[in-house]
Design a protein around this motif. Structure first.
Motif, PDB file in Angstrom:
ATOM      1  N   LEU A 123      45.164  31.623  33.739  1.00 11.38           N
ATOM      2  CA  LEU A 123      44.668  32.433  34.859  1.00 11.38           C
ATOM      3  C   LEU A 123      44.989  33.855  34.938  1.00 11.38           C
ATOM      4  N   ALA A 124      44.186  34.552  35.201  1.00 14.60           N
ATOM      5  CA  ALA A 124      44.550  36.184  35.224  1.00 14.60           C
ATOM      6  C   ALA A 124      45.103  36.270  36.639  1.00 14.60           C
ATOM      7  N   ALA A 125      46.470  37.423  36.525  1.00 13.93           N
ATOM      8  CA  ALA A 125      46.732  37.663  37.993  1.00 13.93           C
ATOM      9  C   ALA A 125      45.897  38.215  38.695  1.00 13.93           C
ATOM     10  N   LYS A 164      39.171  39.608  45.350  1.00 13.12           N
ATOM     11  CA  LYS A 164      40.142  39.215  44.468  1.00 13.12           C
ATOM     12  C   LYS A 164      39.865  40.093  43.583  1.00 13.12           C
ATOM     13  N   ALA A 165      41.110  41.350  43.428  1.00 12.68           N
ATOM     14  CA  ALA A 165      41.215  42.137  42.342  1.00 12.68           C
ATOM     15  C   ALA A 165      41.849  41.418  41.182  1.00 12.68           C
ATOM     16  N   PHE A 166      41.470  41.631  39.813  1.00 10.98           N
ATOM     17  CA  PHE A 166      42.109  41.261  38.927  1.00 10.98           C
ATOM     18  C   PHE A 166      42.344  42.129  37.533  1.00 10.98           C
ATOM     19  N   LEU A 185      34.347  38.262  19.840  1.00  5.77           N
ATOM     20  CA  LEU A 185      35.014  39.628  20.231  1.00  5.77           C
ATOM     21  C   LEU A 185      36.405  39.523  20.312  1.00  5.77           C
ATOM     22  N   GLU A 186      36.925  38.121  20.570  1.00  5.12           N
ATOM     23  CA  GLU A 186      38.343  37.953  20.975  1.00  5.12           C
ATOM     24  C   GLU A 186      38.805  38.731  22.123  1.00  5.12           C
ATOM     25  N   PRO A 187      38.034  38.122  23.385  1.00  6.62           N
ATOM     26  CA  PRO A 187      38.340  38.996  24.459  1.00  6.62           C
ATOM     27  C   PRO A 187      39.591  38.642  25.068  1.00  6.62           C
ATOM     28  N   ASP A 188      40.488  39.145  25.756  1.00 13.00           N
ATOM     29  CA  ASP A 188      41.497  39.052  26.313  1.00 13.00           C
ATOM     30  C   ASP A 188      41.549  38.705  27.924  1.00 13.00           C
ATOM     31  N   HIS A 215      30.945  32.048  37.448  1.00 19.07           N
ATOM     32  CA  HIS A 215      31.324  30.929  37.853  1.00 19.07           C
ATOM     33  C   HIS A 215      32.877  30.745  37.740  1.00 19.07           C
ATOM     34  N   GLY A 216      33.637  30.440  38.410  1.00 19.12           N
ATOM     35  CA  GLY A 216      35.124  30.146  38.187  1.00 19.12           C
ATOM     36  C   GLY A 216      36.038  31.372  38.150  1.00 19.12           C
ATOM     37  N   LYS A 217      37.254  31.090  37.810  1.00 26.57           N
ATOM     38  CA  LYS A 217      38.312  32.211  37.932  1.00 26.57           C
ATOM     39  C   LYS A 217      38.385  33.036  36.952  1.00 26.57           C
ATOM     40  N   PRO A 218      39.053  34.193  36.939  1.00 28.02           N
ATOM     41  CA  PRO A 218      39.034  35.106  35.754  1.00 28.02           C
ATOM     42  C   PRO A 218      40.391  34.346  34.838  1.00 28.02           C
TER      43      PRO A 218
END
Length: 294
Positions: free
Chosen positions: A12-14, A23-25, A238-241, A247-250
């Motif tokens: 999960l992203a902070a 929510k800022a991520f 793309l190998e995203p970070d 839909h859902g959390k970062p």
């Protein structure tokens, strides 16, 4: 039943949450969950007020989106543009009212334009695919188009995203013919739309709990699984970070990427509802973007 690909707390992203539920991520990215769907705000709160809204939530979302935008960017603010990942009901619910209120351009892929200018309806839902109440109720979801009139524009053919320097749009069809995702190479951030989602969207329980899992697009509204698989493979390559979906959390990190690669490699077994109508007979648009979907 499709295999689940769980994600853990380490994926999960902070985030930092404000009083209004935004929510800022990332320094320039925040989202607001509106019942069953996310809307995304691009732009720095401390910047010059330039920002972009990505997707427009449900018909009841207008006042919440405006409140969150003004809290983040300033009173009486308006975006440089609204960018649509696609035109399904839960992403366009407040689009007509917001585009009128702010009088700003609305950008979408050219294949998605018929569903945003009142010309074409999406194909019927496929309710038995998910094994949950939301999937079973999906035939009741609106399929009719919205119409934002002359404010509607096709995204630039060069892949750039108006109002979002450093980003490019990627055509990721399957869930919708003109579905797009947004990609920033500098920090490998992906706004996936519904090409992938990070929670189970077919079940009321999973929507309420928002447990982090890697999924293909929501099954009940995905008419073209062949294209959906190709889109997931494109995004995995793309190998995203960092990923935020509709839909859902970062989610972020190495384990998230490994899980995304597994989804891409085993898409047919994990994501596709075997033997259902759109598994056997994909619904694809004609050259105009709306031949099949009327």
């Amino acid at each position: 039943m499709a295999t689940q690909l769980p994600l853990g707390p380490q994926d999960l992203a902070a985030i930092s949450e404000t009083d209004d539920g935004t929510k800022a991520f990332a320094p320039d990215l925040a989202y607001r969950r509106l019942s069953i769907v996310n809307v995304i705000f691009y732009g720095k709160p401390s910047g010059n007020g330039e920002w972009v809204l990505i997707d427009a939530g449900l018909p009841t979302s207008e006042s919440t989106i405006v409140e969150c935008a003004e809290n983040r960017f300033g009173e009486n603010t308006r975006p440089a543009a609204i960018v649509m990942t696609h035109g399904h009901f839960d992403h366009v619910g407040s689009l007509e009212s917001l585009s009128r209120r702010w009088d700003v351009p609305v950008y979408a892929h050219s294949l998605e334009l018929p569903y945003l200018r009142g010309e074409a309806s999406y194909p019927p839902a496929d309710p038995p695919v998910g094994g949950g109440a939301i999937a079973l109720l999906s035939p009741l979801f609106p399929r009719s188009p919205v119409d934002v009139g002359t404010r509607l524009k096709a995204l630039p053919e060069d892949g750039s995203v108006p109002g979002m320097p450093g980003w490019k749009w990627l055509h990721t069809p399957g869930h919708a013919p003109g579905h797009i995702s947004l990609w920033r190479d500098s920090d490998r951030t992906l706004i996936a739309g519904d090409a992938i989602v990070t929670t189970g969207q077919e079940s009321v329980y999973e929507v309420l709990t928002q447990e982090a899992e890697m999924h293909g697009p929501p099954r009940y509204l995905t008419p073209d699984w062949e294209s959906a698989e190709q889109s997931v493979r494109l995004l995995a390559a793309l190998e995203p970070d960092l990923i935020i979906s509709g839909h859902g959390k970062p989610v972020q990190g190495a384990h998230m990427r490994a899980t995304l690669h597994r989804l891409a490699a085993e898409f047919g077994e994990i994501a596709v509802p075997q033997g259902r109508h759109y598994d056997r007979n994909p619904a694809k648009p004609g050259k105009s973007g709306n031949d099949v979907y009327r």
